[in-house]
Design a protein around this motif. Structure first.
Motif, short mmCIF file in Angstrom:
data_model
loop_
_atom_site.label_atom_id
_atom_site.label_comp_id
_atom_site.label_asym_id
_atom_site.label_seq_id
_atom_site.Cartn_x
_atom_site.Cartn_y
_atom_site.Cartn_z
N ASN A 119 28.37 15.08 -13.53
CA ASN A 119 29.09 14.02 -14.23
C ASN A 119 30.26 13.44 -13.45
N ILE A 120 30.88 14.23 -12.57
CA ILE A 120 32.10 13.74 -11.91
C ILE A 120 31.86 13.35 -10.45
N ARG A 121 30.67 13.61 -9.92
CA ARG A 121 30.42 13.36 -8.50
C ARG A 121 30.69 11.91 -8.11
N ALA A 122 30.08 10.97 -8.83
CA ALA A 122 30.23 9.55 -8.49
C ALA A 122 31.66 9.05 -8.73
N PRO A 123 32.29 9.36 -9.88
CA PRO A 123 33.67 8.88 -10.08
C PRO A 123 34.66 9.40 -9.04
N LEU A 124 34.54 10.66 -8.64
CA LEU A 124 35.45 11.18 -7.64
C LEU A 124 35.20 10.52 -6.29
N ALA A 125 33.92 10.27 -5.98
CA ALA A 125 33.60 9.58 -4.73
C ALA A 125 34.22 8.19 -4.72
N ALA A 126 34.13 7.50 -5.85
CA ALA A 126 34.71 6.17 -5.94
C ALA A 126 36.22 6.20 -5.78
N ALA A 127 36.81 7.35 -6.17
CA ALA A 127 38.27 7.50 -6.02
C ALA A 127 38.66 8.00 -4.64
N GLY A 128 37.66 8.19 -3.77
CA GLY A 128 37.94 8.63 -2.41
C GLY A 128 38.15 10.12 -2.26
N LEU A 129 37.68 10.90 -3.23
CA LEU A 129 37.86 12.35 -3.19
C LEU A 129 36.53 13.03 -2.88
N ASP A 130 36.52 13.87 -1.86
CA ASP A 130 35.32 14.63 -1.52
C ASP A 130 35.18 15.80 -2.48
N LEU A 131 33.97 15.98 -2.99
CA LEU A 131 33.68 17.03 -3.96
C LEU A 131 32.74 18.06 -3.34
N TYR A 132 33.12 19.33 -3.44
CA TYR A 132 32.29 20.43 -2.97
C TYR A 132 32.08 21.40 -4.13
N VAL B 119 35.23 27.37 0.96
CA VAL B 119 36.67 27.64 0.85
C VAL B 119 37.38 27.20 2.13
N ASP B 120 36.78 27.44 3.28
CA ASP B 120 37.39 27.02 4.55
C ASP B 120 37.54 25.50 4.60
N ILE B 121 36.52 24.78 4.14
CA ILE B 121 36.60 23.31 4.11
C ILE B 121 37.70 22.87 3.15
N PHE B 122 37.71 23.47 1.98
CA PHE B 122 38.71 23.12 0.97
C PHE B 122 40.12 23.37 1.49
N ARG B 123 40.29 24.45 2.23
CA ARG B 123 41.60 24.78 2.78
C ARG B 123 42.05 23.73 3.80
N GLU B 124 41.10 23.20 4.54
CA GLU B 124 41.43 22.25 5.60
C GLU B 124 41.57 20.83 5.09
N GLU B 125 40.72 20.45 4.12
CA GLU B 125 40.73 19.07 3.60
C GLU B 125 41.70 19.00 2.42
N GLU B 126 42.87 18.45 2.64
CA GLU B 126 43.95 18.55 1.66
C GLU B 126 43.68 17.81 0.36
N ASN B 127 42.79 16.82 0.40
CA ASN B 127 42.57 16.02 -0.81
C ASN B 127 41.16 16.17 -1.37
N SER B 128 40.56 17.33 -1.14
CA SER B 128 39.21 17.56 -1.65
C SER B 128 39.26 18.30 -2.98
N VAL B 129 38.08 18.43 -3.60
CA VAL B 129 37.94 19.15 -4.87
C VAL B 129 36.83 20.18 -4.70
N LEU B 130 37.09 21.40 -5.14
CA LEU B 130 36.10 22.47 -5.03
C LEU B 130 35.84 23.06 -6.42
#
Length: 924
Positions: A765-778, A791-802
């Motif tokens: 449900n949130i994949r497309a809206p977060l992408a439109a907001a410029g947030l990478d979702l994992y 977790v390593d990606i999330f730690r490095e990418e400051e504006n991502s969502v896990l």
């Protein structure tokens, strides 16, 4: 840009493949054409284009998952990186790869596409610089991989040159370059010299350096844990220290300080045990302070894991022998061969083998190269002197610090109770997980998978095709020699094992056509579970009580018990034959052969004592009530509607009882530490929950106990919100809350879930809206990446969502602004299964539920602050949170119950305020 151009260098020639570059970001894909043109397309358009020309990508499987297509041919830069930089890793993203090869990472998809092209050129350029044996080996391996269809082979061979000659394995036999482990004289008996509080504080100060800030809690922690490093006064009364150290205390260096002094003074290792592989890695990194020289660290510190984590060189060689008929595997084996020549210790799981490479090449294809089934032939193996496992074992005997895990420590102690070489001093970090670890280690599961595994261990492969599954006959025949009694026992054991489940057992059980007494028993177990569970058609695991058995179960249980007795008896006889050989041929046996016999006897004892004996105890007692200390149940294990296993399950109601008997009582000193040992709901002086969860209540003398508060200002640095107007069972509402909260925080958000299906629903449900907001979702279970990589990606990418479940809640260490929001989908109540029902009854009813739930909330909240300048918001999407559970959070933190609108506003404003304050301080 001309991707066809060849670049000449002194060491070789760079030949770039003429392919486009693909970067997926959010709901769009950026293309860099072979003519250098950049355009943006939709995911759907990209899914069509990839069928025309294999693109240049990073992690083709994850790209395929994002595009919603099956895995497709591609030039995956991760494979080129793994070939060029074996035993090194990088984040499997465009930014991560750029950083790893020394380029400037960019958040812009167009710049990332250009960066991937440059990264490809950089990696190939580095290959041209390989010299001597490294170049020859790389060329030979690339040739084999190219013949198997590796699309990078032409470019790699152009860079390193053609191989000089062919060897038996085409150059994949890189084990020939490994060094052998040296022999040492036996270690003298250890001393027993105490470590004082003063010494511990002094060592800590030395590790921190003169310019380190004053951290009185850390120094007090170090001093207190030194009490475990003094001689004990009498047998079975170890010096136990329970140390609850709040987040930010710095407990790792705190306990390393007295532990390292003890090891140096007394000439014996201290074992530091963790629950997660992530923490093993972090402790290993911290030891760089103690051993700044890599050579000294290699000698003084060792990471120990179970055998199943390490590459088996014999398995690898035998995989190569079938390589001519298995072209598809030679690409993977080539990458493993490159890794073998560079690895630190052969650790494939959590070590220096990139976890993303395991996913790319197929997890089962890689893990089967390890000794997963205890089939090692020890000194009879041609690779014995180079074996990674043997090297690790021998290093641990001479090391000062051994970094192990709870499971390995418990299995070692349970299978070798009389071994004088077992550790006498332990530090158990992540001590709040000792209960779960002991529950797993000391349980008895009489199931199809467990008994089929025992059959394979004894009888070997059932299939006609060549297999690396070596039975006892292959492993022990030469040790038994002409001993008629031993030969007879071995044959009897093999024949008895063949009555256990073989390949295809689950299908036969489901169809009611069993083969052998165990399969017959399972047919009746399955029937009772389906008849008595609440939802027999559930896609998830189902269970029922182990009692009031159907008429068919008891007779089948007697048949199975007889079959297991017929197996146990010759195994016992076989072990006695081997022990007699040790005694009677003591003068003639070489050391390696003695070790091999000892290992064989231990392996037999482990199966007899930890599997067959408990199984027989279960079967013999079916007509009697379950012993008070155990809980029994019948179950069918399912995932996604597919049956995986079924059988009779038994666990200790209190698994810390065998933990205390096998590990705590024989030890001399133990530190058990965590940030969440106690339940905050108890009185300030009460340690009841800590004692119960760690086994300390089974000891004659009470432990020393210390609580050190976190140095963080939780009230200032965090907010805790309970959202009151989101219905937790309406996934659209839950998804909307996740979406808006993550957007309000600008990413840096960790979404925690109590069930995988809830995670999947929110992710969709949130994949497309977060992408439109410029947030990478994992997300766990959604991305083609393992948890540690996510977790390593999330730690490095400051504006991502896990998004994740328990493994993320317990194993995340993300300092800095990469984690500034945690959203929990609902109250994490314990799963109400039969095992929990028995423990709830034994440990205090609903108070036990509350205690476990508070600890989970406490652990999750504790992820927010990992260093002094961290901050964040914790949100629980469950209006039903009882007030009695708010003590999971620090008392100074106000629990705000708000509607979603106000929660979003508070989250946005609080994070913006904190980031602005940090920005001003930096500028100032």
């Amino acid at each position: 840009m001309n991707q066809n151009s060849d670049r000449h260098t002194p060491g070789g020639e760079i030949k770039l493949p003429n392919v486009p570059v693909l970067v997926a970001s959010g709901d769009q894909v950026t293309w860099l054409s072979t003519e250098g043109e950049i355009e943006t397309t939709s995911l759907q358009e990209a899914a069509v284009r990839i069928n025309k020309t294999p693109p240049l990508v990073v992690h083709r499987l994850n790209i395929a998952r994002r595009l919603g297509v099956n895995p497709f041919p591609a030039f995956d830069l991760l494979e080129l990186f793994a070939f060029t930089h074996p035993a090194e890793t990088c984040l499997p993203t465009a930014r991560g790869l750029a950083k790893a090869v020394g380029l400037t990472p960019s958040a812009d998809p167009e710049e990332q596409a250009l960066g991937l092209f440059e990264a490809m050129n950089t990696l190939l350029l580095r290959l041209t610089g390989l010299i001597d044996n490294n170049r020859k080996s790389a060329a030979a391996i690339a040739m084999v991989m190219g013949q198997a269809g590796w699309n990078w082979a032409p470019s790699v061979l152009s860079a390193v040159g053609m191989p000089d000659s062919k060897s038996r394995f085409g150059g994949l036999d890189t084990w020939t370059g490994l060094s052998e482990w040296p022999d040492f004289a036996p270690e003298p008996p250890a001393d027993d010299i105490a470590v004082s509080e003063f010494e511990a504080r002094a060592r800590l100060k030395e590790l921190l350096g003169d310019n380190a800030e004053s951290r009185p809690q850390q120094a007090d922690f170090s001093a207190m844990t030194s009490h475990a490093f003094v001689p004990r006064d009498q047998a079975e009364t170890p010096n136990i220290v329970l140390a609850e150290a709040g987040t930010g205390t710095g407990k790792t260096l705190g306990y390393i300080s007295p532990a390292s002094i003890w090891a140096e003074k007394n000439g014996v290792a201290v074992w530091i045990s963790t629950y997660t592989k992530n923490l093993q890695r972090q402790i290993d990194d911290e030891l760089d302070r103690l051993y700044p020289s890599s050579s000294e660290k290699s000698e003084k510190a060792v990471v120990r894991k179970g055998r199943e984590n390490y590459l088996c060189l014999l398995n690898f060689e035998e995989a190569l022998q079938g390589g001519a008929a298995q072209k598809s595997e030679q690409i993977s084996l080539g990458l493993v061969a490159r890794w073998i020549s560079a690895t630190r210790d052969g650790d494939m799981v959590g070590g220096d083998f990139p976890s993303w490479l395991m996913e790319l090449e197929g997890r089962s294809r890689i893990t089967r190269l390890a000794d997963r089934r205890g089939e090692c032939i020890f000194s009879a193996c041609s690779h014995y002197r180079k074996c990674f496992i043997e090297k690790s074992t021998r290093k641990s005997r001479k090391a000062d610090i051994v970094i192990a895990n709870h499971a390995l420590v418990m299995i070692n102690a349970a299978t070798r109770p009389d071994d004088p070489n077992l550790p006498k001093r332990y530090v158990f970090d992540e001590g709040h997980h000792l209960f779960e670890a002991a529950d797993s280690a000391f349980a008895a599961h009489l199931t199809g998978q467990e008994t089929a595994e025992l059959r394979r261990w004894i009888a070997g492969s059932d299939t006609g095709r060549k297999s690396r599954m070596r039975g006892l006959e292959n492993r022990l025949s030469d040790l038994i020699g002409e001993d008629e009694e031993g030969k007879e026992a071995l044959q009897q054991a093999v024949q008895a094992a063949r009555k256990l489940p073989s390949e295809g057992w689950m299908s036969r059980v489901r169809e009611g056509a069993p083969n052998g007494p165990m399969e017959e028993f399972l047919v009746h177990i399955r029937g009772q579970v389906l008849a008595r569970c609440g939802q027999p058609d559930s896609p998830y695991s189902v269970e029922c009580p182990a009692g009031e058995f159907t008429p068919e179960i008891l007779p089948s249980a007697k048949k199975l018990d007889s079959a297991l007795k017929a197996l146990s008896t010759p195994l016992t006889s076989l072990a006695k034959t081997l022990l007699k050989k040790l005694d009677e041929e003591a003068e003639e046996l070489e050391t390696a052969t003695r070790h091999r016999i000892d290992a064989a006897v231990q392996g037999i004892a482990r199966r007899n004592n930890l599997s067959i004996a408990p199984w027989r105890a279960v079967l013999k007692g079916l007509e009697d009530p379950t012993p008070d200390k155990f809980v029994d149940w019948l179950a069918i294990d399912r995932i996604g509607g597919r049956d995986l296993d079924l059988g009779y399950y038994r666990s200790y109601i209190d698994p810390t009882e065998p933990f205390a008997e096998t590990i705590l009582k024989p030890s001399h000193g133990v530190v058990i530490t965590s940030a969440t040992l106690r339940d905050n709901y108890e009185d300030a002086e009460s340690w009841q929950s800590a004692d119960m969860r760690t086994g300390a209540h089974h000891l004659v003398l009470p432990p020393a106990r210390v609580h050190l508060a976190s140095p963080f200002d939780f009230a200032k640095q965090t907010k805790v919100i309970v959202v009151t107007d989101v219905r937790r069972d309406h996934m659209k509402e839950v998804s909307a809350a996740y979406r808006e909260l993550c957007i309000a925080s600008g990413g840096g958000a960790l979404g925690l879930f109590t069930a995988i299906w809830r995670l999947r629903a929110v992710h969709e449900n949130i994949r497309a809206p977060l992408a439109a907001a410029g947030l990478d979702l994992y997300a766990q279970h959604q991305d083609a990446l393992d948890t540690s990589t996510l977790v390593d990606i999330f730690r490095e990418e400051e504006n991502s969502v896990l998004l994740g479940t328990d493994a993320v809640r317990d194993g995340v260490d993300v300092p800095g602004r990469s984690l500034r929001l945690i959203v929990f989908d609902r109250m994490p109540w314990p799963r109400p299964d039969l095992k929990h029902k028995a423990r709830k009854k034994a440990f205090g009813g609903s108070r036990y539920d509350d205690k476990l739930t508070r600890l989970k909330l406490k652990q999750a909240y504790g992820r927010l602050l990992r260093r002094e300048d961290d901050f964040g918001v914790f949100v629980l999407l469950d209006s039903m949170m009882p007030s009695r559970l708010v003590s999971a959070f620090p008392p100074e933190v106000e629990i705000q119950r708000l509607g979603l609108k106000d929660a979003i506003t508070l989250t946005r404003n609080f994070i913006a305020e904190k980031e602005q304050a940090i920005s001003k301080n930096i500028i100032g």
